[in-house]
Design a protein around this motif. Structure first.
Motif, PDB file in Angstrom:
ATOM      1  N   ALA A 256       0.825  -1.209   0.000  1.00  0.00           N
ATOM      2  CA  ALA A 256       0.000   0.000   0.000  1.00  0.00           C
ATOM      3  C   ALA A 256       0.856   1.254   0.000  1.00  0.00           C
ATOM      4  O   ALA A 256       0.515   2.256  -0.645  1.00  0.00           O
ATOM      5  CB  ALA A 256      -0.932  -0.005   1.211  1.00  0.00           C
ATOM      6  N   ALA A 257       1.982   1.220   0.700  1.00  0.00           N
ATOM      7  CA  ALA A 257       2.865   2.389   0.742  1.00  0.00           C
ATOM      8  C   ALA A 257       3.469   2.680  -0.624  1.00  0.00           C
ATOM      9  O   ALA A 257       3.568   3.842  -1.042  1.00  0.00           O
ATOM     10  CB  ALA A 257       3.970   2.181   1.772  1.00  0.00           C
ATOM     11  N   THR A 258       3.861   1.645  -1.344  1.00  0.00           N
ATOM     12  CA  THR A 258       4.435   1.883  -2.670  1.00  0.00           C
ATOM     13  C   THR A 258       3.374   2.370  -3.650  1.00  0.00           C
ATOM     14  O   THR A 258       3.648   3.222  -4.495  1.00  0.00           O
ATOM     15  CB  THR A 258       5.116   0.616  -3.215  1.00  0.00           C
ATOM     16  N   ARG A 259       2.154   1.848  -3.519  1.00  0.00           N
ATOM     17  CA  ARG A 259       1.066   2.330  -4.386  1.00  0.00           C
ATOM     18  C   ARG A 259       0.762   3.801  -4.079  1.00  0.00           C
ATOM     19  O   ARG A 259       0.548   4.613  -4.987  1.00  0.00           O
ATOM     20  CB  ARG A 259      -0.187   1.471  -4.197  1.00  0.00           C
ATOM     21  N   TRP A 260       0.762   4.159  -2.810  1.00  0.00           N
ATOM     22  CA  TRP A 260       0.493   5.541  -2.396  1.00  0.00           C
ATOM     23  C   TRP A 260       1.564   6.486  -2.939  1.00  0.00           C
ATOM     24  O   TRP A 260       1.236   7.559  -3.476  1.00  0.00           O
ATOM     25  CB  TRP A 260       0.448   5.592  -0.878  1.00  0.00           C
TER      26      TRP A 260
ATOM     27  N   PHE B 135       4.142 -10.779  -1.416  1.00  0.00           N
ATOM     28  CA  PHE B 135       3.132  -9.714  -1.313  1.00  0.00           C
ATOM     29  C   PHE B 135       2.225  -9.733  -2.544  1.00  0.00           C
ATOM     30  O   PHE B 135       2.471 -10.438  -3.518  1.00  0.00           O
ATOM     31  CB  PHE B 135       3.813  -8.343  -1.213  1.00  0.00           C
ATOM     32  N   ASP B 136       1.177  -8.936  -2.479  1.00  0.00           N
ATOM     33  CA  ASP B 136       0.248  -8.786  -3.611  1.00  0.00           C
ATOM     34  C   ASP B 136       0.222  -7.309  -4.034  1.00  0.00           C
ATOM     35  O   ASP B 136      -0.341  -6.480  -3.320  1.00  0.00           O
ATOM     36  CB  ASP B 136      -1.148  -9.242  -3.208  1.00  0.00           C
ATOM     37  N   PRO B 137       0.836  -6.974  -5.173  1.00  0.00           N
ATOM     38  CA  PRO B 137       1.559  -7.848  -6.091  1.00  0.00           C
ATOM     39  C   PRO B 137       2.940  -8.189  -5.535  1.00  0.00           C
ATOM     40  O   PRO B 137       3.427  -7.495  -4.639  1.00  0.00           O
ATOM     41  CB  PRO B 137       1.689  -6.985  -7.356  1.00  0.00           C
TER      42      PRO B 137
ATOM     43  N   PHE C   2       6.797  -8.092  -5.002  1.00  0.00           N
ATOM     44  CA  PHE C   2       7.798  -7.026  -5.141  1.00  0.00           C
ATOM     45  C   PHE C   2       7.139  -5.697  -5.515  1.00  0.00           C
ATOM     46  O   PHE C   2       7.391  -5.115  -6.576  1.00  0.00           O
ATOM     47  CB  PHE C   2       8.863  -7.423  -6.167  1.00  0.00           C
ATOM     48  N   PRO C   3       6.277  -5.179  -4.644  1.00  0.00           N
ATOM     49  CA  PRO C   3       5.480  -4.005  -5.002  1.00  0.00           C
ATOM     50  C   PRO C   3       6.290  -2.737  -5.221  1.00  0.00           C
ATOM     51  O   PRO C   3       5.864  -1.880  -6.002  1.00  0.00           O
ATOM     52  CB  PRO C   3       4.524  -3.851  -3.818  1.00  0.00           C
ATOM     53  N   ALA C   4       7.429  -2.571  -4.554  1.00  0.00           N
ATOM     54  CA  ALA C   4       8.232  -1.373  -4.804  1.00  0.00           C
ATOM     55  C   ALA C   4       8.684  -1.354  -6.262  1.00  0.00           C
ATOM     56  O   ALA C   4       8.608  -0.325  -6.938  1.00  0.00           O
ATOM     57  CB  ALA C   4       9.433  -1.311  -3.866  1.00  0.00           C
ATOM     58  N   HIS C   5       9.145  -2.492  -6.736  1.00  0.00           N
ATOM     59  CA  HIS C   5       9.533  -2.578  -8.142  1.00  0.00           C
ATOM     60  C   HIS C   5       8.314  -2.430  -9.044  1.00  0.00           C
ATOM     61  O   HIS C   5       8.339  -1.686 -10.031  1.00  0.00           O
ATOM     62  CB  HIS C   5      10.228  -3.909  -8.415  1.00  0.00           C
ATOM     63  N   ASN C   6       7.244  -3.125  -8.714  1.00  0.00           N
ATOM     64  CA  ASN C   6       6.065  -3.135  -9.574  1.00  0.00           C
ATOM     65  C   ASN C   6       5.396  -1.765  -9.654  1.00  0.00           C
ATOM     66  O   ASN C   6       5.182  -1.221 -10.750  1.00  0.00           O
ATOM     67  CB  ASN C   6       5.079  -4.175  -9.060  1.00  0.00           C
ATOM     68  N   HIS C   7       5.072  -1.189  -8.494  1.00  0.00           N
ATOM     69  CA  HIS C   7       4.343   0.076  -8.494  1.00  0.00           C
ATOM     70  C   HIS C   7       5.222   1.256  -8.872  1.00  0.00           C
ATOM     71  O   HIS C   7       4.835   2.103  -9.691  1.00  0.00           O
ATOM     72  CB  HIS C   7       3.738   0.328  -7.111  1.00  0.00           C
TER      73      HIS C   7
END
Length: 259
Positions: free
Chosen positions: A173-177, A202-204, A206-211
């Protein structure tokens, strides 16, 4: 920026009222590199082959050939490093104006000391903004965890346990934000990658990379000396190689800090 402003900065560097802090870990054959499980390919550690050293191969000079992964040591992640950013910038295409910007330090050293798997949350970021002001557009958000104390001990730095790596990082959520609600230039960490050690689950994944890379937000890893920076008020300078088709690059990272 006017000529007067540039002159003032030059004077401030000369009289040490502005200091240069090196945020780069030393790079050598012993620098820890990320270890992926099979069947994934791994980057090799730095290797060098001597060409000459003031000898018959070159009597007045010394030089070597380097073999090094794009994502080794203190390094820069370009958007094309990740599938979500595959149509984005390579390292050579990054506008130089984005490589210089204000630094904002979020310090969770105490929390990580208690819990090495600590995850940075939206609540953490919002609390930081209530205390220190909104994260500026074009800023580099630097996540200080104290992990640099392990930088010269590969086993402790990678910290792989029975269930995989145990290192801090942001939650999904933090990376999406950061990607959707703020206009940061980049996100930097002291660990081997911008994601937490457990982020593969996580979902997704590796969210830091993804988002972040998917939104054109750059990554910085294996930073040093974040404790020498103020929470706000420092200027970050990121200098990767201008590598055509580069997914990343070892980088020298400097901060200009008021004394």
């Amino acid at each position: 920026m006017s000529a007067t402003t540039i002159a003032a900065l030059i004077d401030a560097l000369g009289d040490a009222s502005v200091q240069v802090v090196d945020l780069t870990q030393p790079l050598s054959e012993r620098t820890p590199v990320i270890q992926l499980p099979e069947p994934f390919a791994n980057t090799p550690p730095l290797r060098r082959r001597e060409l000459s050293r003031y000898d018959d191969r070159g009597p007045m000079w010394a030089w070597s050939v380097l073999e090094i992964g794009e994502h080794t040591g203190t390094h820069f992640d370009a958007p094309i490093h990740w599938i979500s950013g595959r149509d984005g910038e390579d390292v050579a295409s990054v506008p130089p104006s984005k490589l210089v910007g204000p630094a904002v330090v979020v310090d969770k050293t105490a929390e990580v000391q208690r819990d090495p798997s600590y995850l940075l949350t939206v609540a953490d970021l919002q609390h930081h903004e209530r205390e220190h002001g909104r994260i500026p557009d074009g800023a580099w958000l630097l996540f200080r965890t104290g992990w640099e104390r392990h930088a010269h001990d590969a086993e402790a730095f990678l910290n792989v346990g029975e269930n995989g790596p145990v290192t801090p990082g942001p939650d999904a959520a933090a990376t999406r934000w950061l990607a959707e609600e703020r206009a940061v230039a980049g996100f930097g960490v002291e660990t081997v990658g911008t994601d937490a050690g457990a982020a593969g689950g996580f979902d997704p994944p590796f969210p830091a990379h993804n988002h972040l890379l998917g939104a054109g937000v750059y990554g910085l890893t294996q930073l040093a000396n974040l404790g020498e920076l103020p929470v706000t008020g420092a200027l970050l300078v990121v200098a990767p190689l201008r590598l055509v088709d580069g997914t990343g690059s070892p980088a020298r990272v400097l901060a200009l800090v008021p004394a």
